[in-house]
Design an enzyme around this catalytic site. Structure first.
Site, short mmCIF file in Angstrom:
data_model
loop_
_atom_site.label_atom_id
_atom_site.label_comp_id
_atom_site.label_asym_id
_atom_site.label_seq_id
_atom_site.Cartn_x
_atom_site.Cartn_y
_atom_site.Cartn_z
N LYS A 116 12.27 -6.45 -29.75
CA LYS A 116 13.49 -6.28 -28.98
C LYS A 116 13.35 -6.66 -27.51
O LYS A 116 14.31 -7.12 -26.90
CB LYS A 116 14.01 -4.85 -29.14
CG LYS A 116 14.26 -4.56 -30.63
CD LYS A 116 14.84 -3.22 -30.86
CE LYS A 116 16.35 -3.36 -30.90
NZ LYS A 116 16.98 -2.13 -31.33
N LYS A 201 20.37 0.81 -19.51
CA LYS A 201 21.47 1.65 -19.04
C LYS A 201 22.15 2.22 -20.28
O LYS A 201 22.38 1.51 -21.25
CB LYS A 201 22.47 0.80 -18.25
CG LYS A 201 23.64 1.61 -17.77
CD LYS A 201 24.36 0.93 -16.63
CE LYS A 201 25.46 1.86 -16.10
NZ LYS A 201 24.93 3.17 -15.70
N LEU A 203 25.26 3.38 -22.13
CA LEU A 203 26.70 3.18 -22.02
C LEU A 203 27.42 4.35 -22.70
O LEU A 203 27.05 4.74 -23.81
CB LEU A 203 27.10 1.85 -22.64
CG LEU A 203 26.39 0.62 -22.02
CD1 LEU A 203 26.59 -0.63 -22.84
CD2 LEU A 203 26.91 0.38 -20.60
N HIS A 208 30.77 -1.30 -30.65
CA HIS A 208 29.75 -2.21 -31.16
C HIS A 208 30.49 -3.42 -31.72
O HIS A 208 31.23 -3.31 -32.69
CB HIS A 208 28.94 -1.51 -32.26
CG HIS A 208 27.97 -2.42 -32.97
ND1 HIS A 208 26.61 -2.23 -32.94
CD2 HIS A 208 28.18 -3.53 -33.73
CE1 HIS A 208 26.03 -3.19 -33.64
NE2 HIS A 208 26.94 -3.99 -34.14
N LYS A 237 26.01 1.87 -39.62
CA LYS A 237 27.42 1.49 -39.71
C LYS A 237 28.06 2.10 -40.96
O LYS A 237 27.44 2.12 -42.02
CB LYS A 237 27.55 -0.03 -39.75
CG LYS A 237 27.02 -0.67 -38.47
CD LYS A 237 26.70 -2.12 -38.67
CE LYS A 237 25.96 -2.65 -37.43
NZ LYS A 237 25.38 -3.98 -37.66
N ARG A 291 19.40 -12.62 -40.31
CA ARG A 291 19.57 -12.57 -41.78
C ARG A 291 21.05 -12.39 -42.10
O ARG A 291 21.86 -12.19 -41.19
CB ARG A 291 18.79 -11.37 -42.33
CG ARG A 291 19.22 -10.09 -41.62
CD ARG A 291 18.71 -8.84 -42.24
NE ARG A 291 18.80 -7.71 -41.33
CZ ARG A 291 19.89 -6.97 -41.14
NH1 ARG A 291 21.01 -7.25 -41.78
NH2 ARG A 291 19.89 -5.97 -40.28
N VAL A 294 24.96 -6.72 -44.21
CA VAL A 294 25.74 -5.96 -45.20
C VAL A 294 27.23 -6.27 -45.04
O VAL A 294 27.94 -6.48 -46.03
CB VAL A 294 25.49 -4.44 -45.03
CG1 VAL A 294 26.34 -3.63 -45.99
CG2 VAL A 294 24.02 -4.09 -45.20
#
Ligand code: ADP
Length: 451
Positions: A116, A201, A203, A208, A237, A291, A294
């Site tokens: 990341k 930071k 939020l 999203h 999700k 990739r 879903v």
């Protein structure tokens, strides 16, 4: 084009890939653990190979067994689906070493985006807006407090190797920073074997929003609009939709072009998703998934493009389906991830499906691998299926979703269907007025129990 594709996955995504292969006239090989001998993907594939016992590490993650299955069946390409080995750069390299095609991005891009901190640096270099934060990993020795103060509290501590929301801790004030650092780092070490963390930071009420991209690996790339996945529980999700209820066509075109340009510069190959948090009209990159996702059917419903089929085509050296101006967004789509779980406690509820009736009608799609009499094994995720509904407008889509949710029957196991029936009638959802913490706040109020 490939002659025979081995599908290194199970469940609905294995079936989804099978369908694309059949349409392309490509032979298919299913692999399965002993727990999945009666699974639908095994029944529908041209051939199948048992690759090990139920635990995923011994079967779906077992690289030598997958190589042997390719060898036995003469498959020339492997589709990894999502999860399992789909973002494993080493797997992609091993396949290449054995003259097998990995249906996915180049190994170097999987590796960069899988870290990341590296991903954020790369995004920034390619002109993608990122969340303000530490420029790289932070170490206990340096003056972490001054970095945090510069960012401004609340600050989020995140794991470099993070995934599934693990290794993430909020520090609301200066007094909480040190504890958040050590907790996040320990959690990351335990989960990923890598304790490296960085600061971002935090939020407060963002959405999203993620951009779907497709690249040909030779510098050609397009974007296919966005999906709004703000309704989450524990960073997972639950409900996704596209287009986002709050994004203007101009804002979509702007961020989409930024993403497509970045992918052109990278010479990215295949499908990918660039994930952002969106607050006060600004996009902040959080990560890229290299990739198929879903929630990809949402994009398929509103663009008419078969993402899995195009993913296979570009992996075989084919061209993109069209130029950017050939992509148009039509209507609205919503996806509900229906899990075999208690709708209030979210405790998994594996077991036998005694009755199953999928809904139908115009604009209703079910991506599922279950059938009446099927037993959901306890070893894997608890997804029963995805209900995806399309309408000319968001209003029509919601109307159709409520109807489809009332029509579907899944008996024998508990499912999250009652939660979706309640959400589809919730005023804030109907108004499109929600953010990434909305669902957890709603669940904490216990409102859904009365639905
Ligand atoms: P993971 O790889 O663990 O899924 P992500 O970086 O994709 O981690 O973040 C997962 C979720 O965590 C996001 O969808 C969002 O809900 C929340 N999140 C991540 N970064 C921030 C941030 N800077 N501020 C607030 N929430 C965040």
């Amino acid at each position: 084009m490939f002659d025979k594709i081995l599908i290194a996955n199970r469940g609905e995504i294995a079936l989804r890939i099978l369908r694309a292969c059949k349409e392309l006239g490509i032979a298919t090989v299913a692999v399965h653990s002993t727990a999945d001998a009666n699974a639908m993907h095994v029944r529908l594939a041209d051939e199948s190979v048992c690759i090990g016992p139920p635990p995923a590490k011994d079967s779906y993650l077992n690289i030598p067994a997958l190589l042997a299955a390719c060898e036995i069946t003469g498959a020339d390409a492997v589709h990894p689906g999502y999860g399992f080995l789909s973002e494993n750069a080493r797997f992609a390299e091993i396949l290449a070493d054995h003259n097998l095609h990995f249906i996915g991005p180049k190994a170097e891009h999987i590796r960069t985006m899988g870290d990341k901190i590296e991903a954020k640096k790369t995004a920034k270099r390619l002109g993608i807006p990122v969340v303000p934060g530490s420029d790289g990993g932070v170490t206990p020795g340096e003056d972490v407090m001054s970095i945090a103060k510069q960012i401004g509290f609340p600050v989020l501590v995140k794991a470099a190797a993070g995934g599934g929301g693990r290794g993430m801790k909020v520090a609301p004030t200066e007094a909480d920073l040190m504890l958040a650092l050590s907790t996040a780092s320990n959690e990351a070490k335990a989960a990923f074997g890598d304790g490296a963390v960085y600061l971002e930071k935090y939020l407060g009420k963002p959405r999203h929003i993620e951009i779907q991209i497709l690249g040909d690996g030779r510098g050609g790339a397009i974007h296919l609009g966005e999906r709004d996945c703000s309704l989450q529980r524990r960073h997972q999700k639950v409900w996704e939709e596209g287009p986002s209820p709050i994004l203007s066509p101009q804002a979509r075109a702007r961020i989409g072009e930024v993403c497509a340009n970045a992918m052109r510069e990278m010479q990215y190959l295949g499908v990918g998703t660039i994930e952002f948090l969106y607050e006060d009209g600004e996009f902040y990159f959080i990560e890229m998934n290299t990739r198929i996702q879903v929630e990809h059917p949402i994009t398929e419903m509103i663009t008419g493009i078969d993402l899995v089929l195009e993913q296979i085509r570009v992996a075989a050296g084919g061209d993109l389906p069209c130029l950017q101006d050939g992509i148009s967004i039509n209507g609205h789509a919503i996806e509900c991830r229906i899990n075999a779980e208690n709708p209030v406690t979210f405790r998994p509820s594996p077991g036998k499906i005694l009755q199953y009736h999928p809904p139908g009608g115009l604009g209703v799609r079910i991506d599922s691998a279950v059938y009446q009499g099927y037993t959901i094994p306890p070893y894997y995720d608890s997804l029963v299926g995805k209900l995806i509904v399309h309408g000319k407008t968001r209003g029509e889509c919601l109307m159709r979703l409520r109807r489809a949710l009332d029509e579907i029957v899944v008996d024998g196991v508990e499912t999250t269907l009652p939660l979706f029936r309640a959400l589809a009638r919730e005023p804030s959802i109907i108004d499109g007025d929600y953010h990434i913490h909305w669902l957890e706040q709603y669940l904490a109020r216990g409102d859904q129990k009365t639905a």
